[in-house]
Design a protein around this motif. Structure first.
Motif: not given
Length: 298
Positions: A121-128, A266-276
């Motif tokens: 398995v290889t996982i590409f993450c789109r933020e830290n 704006h931020a969404n309900s968890y970290f996704k938007n900010r981290a991307v």
């Protein structure tokens, strides 16, 4: 940061099954960019429907078409605790396939499944933040960092695509939703668009008047390349009609950024938007057009 295509070349990945990520028009933007990248690289791949695979899994049927194959899953935000699609599919196939590649995604929760994944398995993450979570939970998989695939989009090429691949019902839906947007522009002008999400990631914020959740509004299906291209193109066309976009939809924000719009993101309900935003936009926006708005959920 190694690109997806550089990774594929280094690992001799060419003949594979691609499963586009299901979802809304934002997911279509990811999938359309992914198709473009694969096509430019001249890769040989088959597209399998996520809908059919989910039906087969629910029915307890064997996924023989994937056994022993290299399987590439489209990126996005479905491998989080809000959704079950990615985890269900990964759980069903990761031991059966020759290699499983997850294109750039946000990963949150699903610790037990992550701990069970092997070296195929290889996982590409789109933020830290996802990267740190996956690195903490996984032993076997190769884990890499990569921008969301939508940042690879050839905008001009997508806008030149004809609308295609839609049945009559979806063509009518697209027609009436375009008319609704035309009516909004006639009423409010093109200076500003509110495009806030209305679902589980909405943060519970007060929705401004004349809001249009474009990602949901222009969702046309994600099962085929034609559906993805049509939905993604129309998402871009609507964003391009306005000067200033206010949104907490990640891919409305990315579409606006790609089109050079002024964005209140704006931020969404968890970290996704900010981290991307921090990985892929902050510091790469020389005009300072994208302003990230922090709230208590970000």
């Amino acid at each position: 940061m190694q690109s997806v295509i550089e990774y594929f070349a280094a690992h001799n990945i060419n003949d594979f099954v691609f499963i586009p990520n299901p979802g809304n028009a934002g997911d279509s933007l990811i999938n359309a960019a992914t198709f473009q990248v694969f096509d430019v690289a001249g890769l040989n791949y088959e597209v399998h429907s996520s809908r059919k695979l989910r039906k087969a899994i629910r029915a307890g049927k064997s996924l023989d078409a994937l056994k022993g194959r290299i399987v590439v899953l489209g990126g996005g935000g479905a491998f989080t605790s809000n959704y079950t699609y990615s985890s269900t599919l990964i759980q069903a196939i990761h031991r059966e396939v020759k290699q499983l590649v997850l294109l750039p995604c946000t990963v949150e929760g699903h610790e037990t499944l992550l701990q069970s994944l092997g070296s195929n398995v290889t996982i590409f993450c789109r933020e830290n933040m996802s990267l740190a979570h996956v690195q903490k939970q996984c032993n076997g998989p190769e884990i890499l960092l990569h921008h969301d695939m939508a940042f690879s989009l050839n905008v001009a090429l997508l806008l030149a695509q004809p609308d295609s691949g839609l049945g009559l019902r979806k063509r009518l839906r697209l027609y009436f939703r375009k008319r609704a947007m035309d009516a909004l522009r006639q009423k409010c002008g093109t200076a500003e668009l509110n495009a806030f999400r209305l679902d589980v990631e909405a943060c519970g914020r007060e929705i401004p008047p004349n809001n249009k959740d474009l990602s949901k509004l222009f969702s046309m299906g994600t099962q085929t390349r034609e559906e993805n291209f049509t939905a993604a193109k129309n998402l871009l066309l609507q964003v391009n009609m306005f000067d200033h976009i206010k949104t907490n939809r990640l891919h409305v924000g990315i579409a606006s950024y790609l089109l050079g719009k002024r964005v209140e993101f704006h931020a969404n309900s968890y970290f996704k938007n900010r981290a991307v935003y921090e990985l892929s936009i902050e510091g790469r926006d020389p005009g300072g057009l994208v302003n990230f708005v922090v709230n208590s959920n970000s």
